[in-house]
Design a protein around this motif. Structure first.
Motif, PDB file in Angstrom:
ATOM      1  N   ASP A  80      19.167  10.537   1.339  1.00  0.00           N
ATOM      2  CA  ASP A  80      20.293  10.643   2.270  1.00  0.00           C
ATOM      3  C   ASP A  80      19.862  11.204   3.622  1.00  0.00           C
ATOM      4  O   ASP A  80      20.254  10.729   4.683  1.00  0.00           O
ATOM      5  N   ALA A  81      19.011  12.252   3.562  1.00  0.00           N
ATOM      6  CA  ALA A  81      18.629  12.939   4.787  1.00  0.00           C
ATOM      7  C   ALA A  81      17.776  12.062   5.701  1.00  0.00           C
ATOM      8  O   ALA A  81      17.699  12.309   6.900  1.00  0.00           O
ATOM      9  N   ARG A  82      17.153  11.042   5.132  1.00  0.00           N
ATOM     10  CA  ARG A  82      16.256  10.241   5.964  1.00  0.00           C
ATOM     11  C   ARG A  82      16.947   9.026   6.575  1.00  0.00           C
ATOM     12  O   ARG A  82      16.287   8.177   7.170  1.00  0.00           O
ATOM     13  N   PHE A  83      18.263   8.958   6.406  1.00  0.00           N
ATOM     14  CA  PHE A  83      18.969   7.795   6.937  1.00  0.00           C
ATOM     15  C   PHE A  83      18.708   7.633   8.435  1.00  0.00           C
ATOM     16  O   PHE A  83      18.524   6.534   8.943  1.00  0.00           O
ATOM     17  N   ARG A  84      18.648   8.741   9.148  1.00  0.00           N
ATOM     18  CA  ARG A  84      18.442   8.647  10.595  1.00  0.00           C
ATOM     19  C   ARG A  84      16.992   8.881  10.991  1.00  0.00           C
ATOM     20  O   ARG A  84      16.692   9.085  12.161  1.00  0.00           O
ATOM     21  N   ASP A  85      16.130   8.869  10.001  1.00  0.00           N
ATOM     22  CA  ASP A  85      14.696   8.950  10.280  1.00  0.00           C
ATOM     23  C   ASP A  85      14.210   7.526  10.522  1.00  0.00           C
ATOM     24  O   ASP A  85      14.152   6.707   9.617  1.00  0.00           O
ATOM     25  N   ASP A  86      13.889   7.240  11.775  1.00  0.00           N
ATOM     26  CA  ASP A  86      13.642   5.842  12.108  1.00  0.00           C
ATOM     27  C   ASP A  86      12.236   5.361  11.782  1.00  0.00           C
ATOM     28  O   ASP A  86      11.866   4.243  12.125  1.00  0.00           O
ATOM     29  N   THR A  87      11.469   6.189  11.139  1.00  0.00           N
ATOM     30  CA  THR A  87      10.140   5.715  10.755  1.00  0.00           C
ATOM     31  C   THR A  87      10.154   5.086   9.364  1.00  0.00           C
ATOM     32  O   THR A  87       9.162   4.516   8.949  1.00  0.00           O
ATOM     33  N   ILE A  88      11.275   5.222   8.681  1.00  0.00           N
ATOM     34  CA  ILE A  88      11.269   4.697   7.320  1.00  0.00           C
ATOM     35  C   ILE A  88      11.266   3.173   7.330  1.00  0.00           C
ATOM     36  O   ILE A  88      11.691   2.525   8.281  1.00  0.00           O
ATOM     37  N   ASP A  89      10.770   2.636   6.258  1.00  0.00           N
ATOM     38  CA  ASP A  89      10.674   1.192   6.102  1.00  0.00           C
ATOM     39  C   ASP A  89      11.871   0.744   5.283  1.00  0.00           C
ATOM     40  O   ASP A  89      12.043   1.156   4.148  1.00  0.00           O
ATOM     41  N   ALA A  90      12.719  -0.064   5.885  1.00  0.00           N
ATOM     42  CA  ALA A  90      13.900  -0.516   5.139  1.00  0.00           C
ATOM     43  C   ALA A  90      13.973  -2.034   5.191  1.00  0.00           C
ATOM     44  O   ALA A  90      12.973  -2.700   5.417  1.00  0.00           O
ATOM     45  N   GLY A  91      15.154  -2.563   4.988  1.00  0.00           N
ATOM     46  CA  GLY A  91      15.260  -4.009   4.838  1.00  0.00           C
ATOM     47  C   GLY A  91      15.305  -4.777   6.144  1.00  0.00           C
ATOM     48  O   GLY A  91      15.666  -4.268   7.196  1.00  0.00           O
ATOM     49  N   GLU A  92      14.920  -6.041   6.041  1.00  0.00           N
ATOM     50  CA  GLU A  92      14.945  -6.932   7.179  1.00  0.00           C
ATOM     51  C   GLU A  92      16.059  -7.923   6.970  1.00  0.00           C
ATOM     52  O   GLU A  92      16.208  -8.452   5.880  1.00  0.00           O
ATOM     53  N   VAL A  93      16.824  -8.165   8.009  1.00  0.00           N
ATOM     54  CA  VAL A  93      17.923  -9.099   7.837  1.00  0.00           C
ATOM     55  C   VAL A  93      17.819 -10.194   8.885  1.00  0.00           C
ATOM     56  O   VAL A  93      17.629  -9.919  10.068  1.00  0.00           O
TER      57      VAL A  93
END
Lengths: 178, 866
Positions: B728-741
């Motif tokens: 939850d805390a890393r939601f605004r951590d922009d270095t994380i790797d998430a999905g591509e749409v």
């Protein structure tokens, strides 16, 4: 005049084994293989019409021997020799298609790969060994029959069979199949 | 005996060409020589593999012209042969020979001689037909019915009774045709085939004594003491249903195999299409009857199921031999070793003599089969003690190849998301996922008669497979759509609410699309050779070619033992050349995916341009067996390139040894999407319809956070997205790797909620808020949008007014059941089917929905694949 049904019966029974054998020996599966097999049957026909059926002691040996000699002739004619790989890949593909038409049960693919490796390694085998191994496995001839086809002594056939199997085993071992 | 002598005799021992004395001597010697014994075992294995390989070679025949030439030569009129197919020609020739027998009998001066020669001919035919069956057809040998054909035909010509012959011919030769023939014939017709044979066999006009002996004798040589085989002989299974041509999806093949007559009668009328398109009869109860009758496919491929014809013969033999092994063990306990060894052999010899005294080769059993069928003995012995392997010298030892090889696909099971109390943790965060591969893969499993392994089911991919028709929009990168209603699958007395949150990306217009440089890395290893693998990819690529613009460029790399660069950034204007190269790819060798990927990334880097789409498309079955095979290793090697915006699409194909976990992890970590191709329709869907989406990314690292209102929601549970979880805390951590749409793609998430004060009229508070955070590809800026889950989304819904809500619910629940999730709340497949069937009625045009219903219906009673 020999009985027409007899010749066609022989053709029906032996063509596949002969085609397989010749293509493995020649290292490819093309017109030439069919030429050789067809010619084998033509010669059988000639033999039957000239000398009758009794002139052939062991039909399988006769056919394979004839095919064998024709194959050697075709080598001698200076026909290029391609590595078996190509032919093996070709037939492997066909086999694949055939196999995949059936239900693809797990593990079939691995078995398939093992088969392909086996065919490839078989093709890499020295010709004199390949020959006896093929006759033994495709046609299930006895050592004596093999010797007769190849035109060597039984003990030499035994020697080659041993050597060939050993080399094949080594190769398959290296390829991780055995 | 010393070692040198022993070495010379190994092969002879292997093929049983030793006399008893030397065999004994050698056996004794081998007991003392471990190394040689090991060599013998290896050799045996090698022979087994090789003979298996040779045996599985396609049956070859001379081409038609040549055969005609030969038949002309033989003095046989050829007018018939031209009209008929090839196989028929051969059969016809055989039949001719049989017909010629009586003539021979009359004409030959010596009756004795005639008998001998006729026995020879028959022997030829008989072993030929076996040869046909076993080598060519690859299915269950229906020897009797084959024999029946010959006799029937003989009868026909001799007594002009056409009706006798017709039954047996169609199923025999029609095998090459459609899968339908198997169903049509069914068990019944084939059995009657055998019967007609039996009755006729005693009748045929003048069969010399030797002749009538021949047919049973030859099988006997093959099946010495094999109870199973004898069952097979008297009760031939139907010819395996087959489908011709690789262009038909493999799914269809299996499809038809799976069908059972009762069900087939109902539905067969429109199963022409390769899609799962059936006439629906939406009452589950009515279908249930047929359902009960339809036999599930037993995992062990038990002999009685019609499906057996579909199983590769090898397996059947193994299975049979296992059973036999057990029986033999009990039967033969205490009997002396040597007798056992010799027994089958003697039988074989005996029947040889009877069947063909003059032409041993003609009636000789193919050693391959003889070897296979003698497995039981060897196995029973090896079951006794580990030493005995060398006591077995008859024929070729068959051991189960692959028993020690890793079988099956590899899947990674992740625990299902638990219920979370809102008071403790009101935030639910996960990366958006638009993949659909899991659904496609599971569909493949189910249509082949198995439930997918639980690890293969990713629930979010089931949900995302369907098109929920969120409105197209192009003004904002993302829009959020939410619906909520009482959960259709909540258990008795439970008051649960299902919340569906859809996030749809902007649809890019054609002019906004950039040119693309696509680097295809295609796995061309031998395992890719099956029609639903490499050929499917080739077809898919051809489809794709139709849909690219001339300014797009293609790089093509194949990897087998090594990576090969076939095309290097060739513009689509040279389409012909590209197509030729694609179509010429042949499978061979091993899989070195790492080499392919490295070369692929290198090429992508060289041709890199920020103004274009730089994408690697990896097509593989995921069975990487050479080089570094772990996804991490592969990805680490290309990490630098990924950061610069070279993305990857993983296209998975194949089934069986397909490595799902590997491909998924590659795609996830490679900033890419992951699709699974199981048919040309799916290829069409992925490569053509979703082309824009998979190629044109709208947002990167998109993640979603739902903040539930503790005043309204007591607890919640996210369905799926287990491996997409983000702290939850890393939601605004922009270095994380998430999905591509990609353009126009949408991602749907389902939550199950337990509301507080559900009964309260007109509650004031919202359910919560949805946040979506992503990097806008166009501006390269991080953006965040939020959307309130207002109370108005929660209302009573029916299938008629919210079909998509129920569709998502059904898909998710189906996934839960397949996943064996603990949250299924005891719901049955038939309940899910009922909902799916209703959705079908509301959305009759959506084939995906009817397919889902069909899959659910079929899944009942299926065994689970491992």
């Amino acid at each position: 005049m020999p009985d027409p049904g007899y010749l066609m019966g022989v053709v029906a029974h032996y063509q596949s084994a002969l085609l397989n054998y010749v293509s493995k020996m020649l290292g490819r599966g093309d017109q030439e293989v069919e030429d050789i097999v067809q010619e084998t049957f033509v010669r059988l026909h000639l033999q039957l019409s000239k000398k009758g059926r009794s002139s052939i002691n062991n039909l399988a040996v006769w056919l394979f021997k004839t095919a064998q000699n024709l194959t050697i002739d075709s080598f001698r004619k200076g026909a290029y020799r391609v590595k078996v790989l190509e032919g093996a890949a070709q037939s492997a593909r066909l086999t694949n298609e055939q196999a995949a038409k059936e239900l693809d049960v797990m593990g079939e693919v691995l078995r398939q790969e093992a088969r392909e490796v086996a065919l490839r390694e078989l093709g890499e085998l020295d010709e004199q060994y390949r020959q006896v191994v093929l006759l033994k496995i495709i046609q299930g001839m006895t050592l004596r029959e093999v010797a007769e086809v190849v035109g060597i002594s039984t003990s030499l056939a035994n020697y080659r069979l041993n050597k060939g199997l050993e080399e094949l085993t080594q190769r398959l071992k290296r390829a991780g199949v055995v | 005996m010393n070692r040198e002598q022993a070495e010379k005799l190994l092969a002879a021992l292997l093929f049983d060409e030793l006399d008893a004395a030397s065999k004994e001597e050698l056996t004794d010697y081998l007991k003392t020589d471990d190394e040689l014994r090991e060599r013998l075992t290896d050799m045996r294995m090698a022979v087994k593999v090789t003979s298996d390989a040779l045996k599985s070679e396609p049956k070859r025949v001379l081409n038609e012209d040549r055969l005609e030439h030969l038949s002309l030569l033989a003095g046989k009129s050829s007018h018939r042969t031209v009209a008929f197919s090839f196989r028929f020609l051969i059969k016809a020739a055989a039949v001719f020979a049989v017909i010629a027998l009586p003539a021979l009998l009359i004409l030959m001066p010596s009756l004795q001689k005639a008998k001998v020669s006729s026995s020879r001919i028959l022997a030829v035919h008989d072993s030929r037909s076996l040869y046909d069956m076993e080598l060519g057809a690859g299915g269950i040998p229906s020897e009797e019915s084959d024999g029946g054909t010959i006799y029937n035909r003989q009868e026909q010509s001799a007594e002009s009774e056409p009706q006798i012959a017709l039954g047996s011919e169609q199923p025999q030769y029609g095998m090459g045709g459609r899968g339908m023939s198997g169903m049509r014939g069914g068990n019944g017709s084939v059995v009657s085939d055998g019967l007609s044979f039996n009755t006729l066999r005693s009748a045929p006009p003048p069969p010399p004594p030797a002749v009538s002996v021949a047919p049973p004798a030859a099988p006997a040589t093959r099946t010495p003491i094999s109870p199973d085989a004898s069952v097979r002989r008297t009760n031939p299974a139907p010819p395996p249903p087959r489908t011709a041509g690789p262009e038909v999806s493999a799914g269809t093949v299996i499809d038809s195999g799976v069908q059972v007559d009762a069900y087939a009668d109902k539905l067969s009328t429109d199963r022409e299409s390769s899609q799962l398109k059936y006439q629906y009869d939406f009452s589950y109860e009515r279908l249930e009857d047929t359902y009960q009758n339809s036999k599930p496919i037993a995992v062990d491929g038990s002999v009685s199921t019609p499906l057996l014809g579909d199983l590769p013969e090898i397996d059947t033999l193994f299975k049979a031999s296992e059973m036999e092994a057990k029986e033999d063990l009990s039967k033969l306990k205490g009997v002396e070793q040597k007798t056992k060894d010799n027994e089958p052999h003697e039988i074989a010899e005996l029947s040889h003599d009877k069947a063909a005294s003059e032409t041993p080769a003609a009636a000789k059993p193919e050693p391959l089969y003889a070897g296979e069928l003698n497995v039981p003995l060897q196995r029973s012995e090896s079951a006794k003690s580990p030493q005995v392997l060398l006591d077995v010298s008859w024929g070729i030892v068959v051991d189960e190849l692959g028993s020690d090889l890793p079988l099956g696909s590899r899947f990674k099971a992740v625990p299902v998301n638990p219920w979370v109390m809102t008071e403790r943790d009101a935030l639910s965060t996960f990366a958006l996922d638009v993949d659909t591969a899991s659904y496609t893969l599971c569909r493949r499993y189910i249509s082949s008669g198995y439930l997918p392994p639980a690890g293969a089911v990713r629930m979010e991919e089931f949900i995302n497979y369907f098109n929920y028709q969120y409105p197209q929009q192009s003004d904002r990168p993302f829009r959020v759509y939410a619906e909520a209603a009482a959960s259709p699958f909540a258990g008795q007395g439970k008051n649960l609410t299902l919340l569906k949150i859809g996030v749809k990306a902007r649809t890019l217009g054609r002019d906004q699309q950039k040119p693309a440089h696509l680097v295809f890395v295609i796995d061309s290893s031998a395992s890719m050779g099956q029609p639903e693998r490499l050929p499917l990819i080739q077809q898919a690529l051809n489809l794709l070619m139709d849909n690219l613009t001339p300014s797009d460029r293609i790089t093509l790399i194949t990897c087998s033992d090594q990576a090969h660069l076939l095309l290097d950034a060739v513009p689509l204007s040279q389409q012909e050349r590209i197509r030729q190269v694609i179509n010429a790819i042949q499978p061979s060798g091993t899989t070195n995916l790492l080499a392919g990927l490295q070369l692929g990334y290198e090429k992508a880097r060289r041709a890199y341009s920020a103004r274009q789409i730089n994408r690697i498309v990896l097509c593989s079955d995921g069975v990487a067996n050479v080089g570094q095979t772990e996804a991490e290793a592969v990805l680490k090697a290309v990490a630098e390139d990924r950061k610069q915006g070279i993305t990857m699409t993983c296209v998975g194909v194949g089934y069986g040894t397909y490595n799902d976990a590997f491909m998924e992890s590659l795609a996830n970590q490679g900033d890419g999407s992951y699709v699974f191709l199981d048919s040309l329709q799916q290829a069409q869907r992925v490569f053509v319809e979703q082309l824009a989406a998979t190629l044109h990314t709208v947002a990167k690292d998109a993640r979603i956070q739902v903040s539930f209102n503790p005043e309204r929601v007591r607890r919640y549970r996210l369905i799926g997205y287990e491996n997409r979880d983000i702290e939850d805390a890393r939601f605004r951590d922009d270095t994380i790797d998430a999905g591509e749409v990609g353009s126009g793609q949408c991602s749907t998430a389902l939550y199950e909620l337990e509301l507080l004060n559900a009964a309260t009229e007109n509650p004031v508070d919202d359910l919560g808020t949805v946040f979506v955070r992503y990097r806008n590809v166009e501006t390269s800026r991080i953006e965040e949008i939020s959307s309130t889950l207002e109370n108005s989304i929660l209302r009573t819904r029916t299938v008629e007014d919210s079909p998509y809500f129920y569709l998502a619910a059904a898909a998710a629940q189906f996934a839960e059941v397949l996943r064996q999730s603990e949250h299924t709340q005891g719901s049955q497949l038939k309940d899910i089917f009922a909902v799916a069937a209703k959705v079908c009625q509301v959305l009759p045009l959506d084939h995906d929905v009817s397919e889902l219903a069909e899959l659910i219906r079929r899944s009942e009673n299926l065994p689970r694949a491992q």
